[in-house]
Design an enzyme around this catalytic site. Sequence first.
Site, PDB file in Angstrom:
ATOM      1  N   ASP A  74      -0.261 -89.696  -3.311  1.00 37.72           N
ATOM      2  CA  ASP A  74      -0.488 -89.714  -4.862  1.00 37.72           C
ATOM      3  C   ASP A  74       0.601 -90.426  -5.715  1.00 37.72           C
ATOM      4  O   ASP A  74       1.455 -90.656  -5.008  1.00 37.72           O
ATOM      5  CB  ASP A  74      -0.557 -88.738  -5.760  1.00 37.72           C
ATOM      6  CG  ASP A  74      -2.309 -88.597  -6.677  1.00 37.72           C
ATOM      7  OD1 ASP A  74      -1.807 -89.232  -7.512  1.00 37.72           O
ATOM      8  OD2 ASP A  74      -2.848 -88.132  -6.882  1.00 37.72           O
ATOM      9  N   GLN A  75       0.269 -90.582  -7.111  1.00 37.25           N
ATOM     10  CA  GLN A  75       0.989 -91.560  -7.846  1.00 37.25           C
ATOM     11  C   GLN A  75       1.224 -91.114  -9.468  1.00 37.25           C
ATOM     12  O   GLN A  75       0.222 -90.805 -10.201  1.00 37.25           O
ATOM     13  CB  GLN A  75       1.191 -93.111  -7.298  1.00 37.25           C
ATOM     14  CG  GLN A  75       1.524 -93.454  -8.266  1.00 37.25           C
ATOM     15  CD  GLN A  75       1.632 -95.068  -8.069  1.00 37.25           C
ATOM     16  OE1 GLN A  75       0.353 -95.508  -8.830  1.00 37.25           O
ATOM     17  NE2 GLN A  75       2.375 -95.926  -7.843  1.00 37.25           N
TER      18      GLN A  75
END
Length: 197
Positions: A74-75
Amino acid sequence: MNASLILASRSAARRAMLAGAGVPFEAEDAGVDEPAIKAASGSDDPVALAVELARAKALAVSQRRPGAWVLGSDQTLAFDGGLISKAPNLYAARDRLKLMRGREHQLHSGAALAKDSVVVWSGVDTVRMRMRDFSDAFLDAYLAAEGEPVLASVGAYRLEGMGSQLFDRVEGDYFTVLGMPLWSVLAELRRVGAIAT
């Protein structure tokens, strides 16, 4: 390989990275409630949050797929001292991009590898990005050309597409911008024997 690899993600960019690197994998949506995870974490630290979201995705799929290696990623986007979430519509994306133009932000891409409901590794990489001082006319043309798909990106841009024209400087790894710290992921997959050394 001693076990299959599952990418716990709907992200087309993450799928393309692994496929492009020649890594055999399946993809499965983790189905996690990201806003709830963010709220439960009680942290505004974008680095820690990127890793926490990646771990949650890896664990969610790992619980359903015993024996498989599960990769979550994820970011988060840090800008002006706060966290930025995905824009809900193109109007919000336009407002956000106008606010970010001519300024710098950071993308933090976290990853985690789990097997049998245990996270065996997690890591994060950061990229610093500076948007150029683009015109309103360019911004409107960009959003018209890219359309709704930009809403899938936390920054409302895809560097692998027309979004590259929004920037005048990027410091860090290209794959991290796309949403996964690929080099460290590949190293870890080799270390655990999930891909050939």
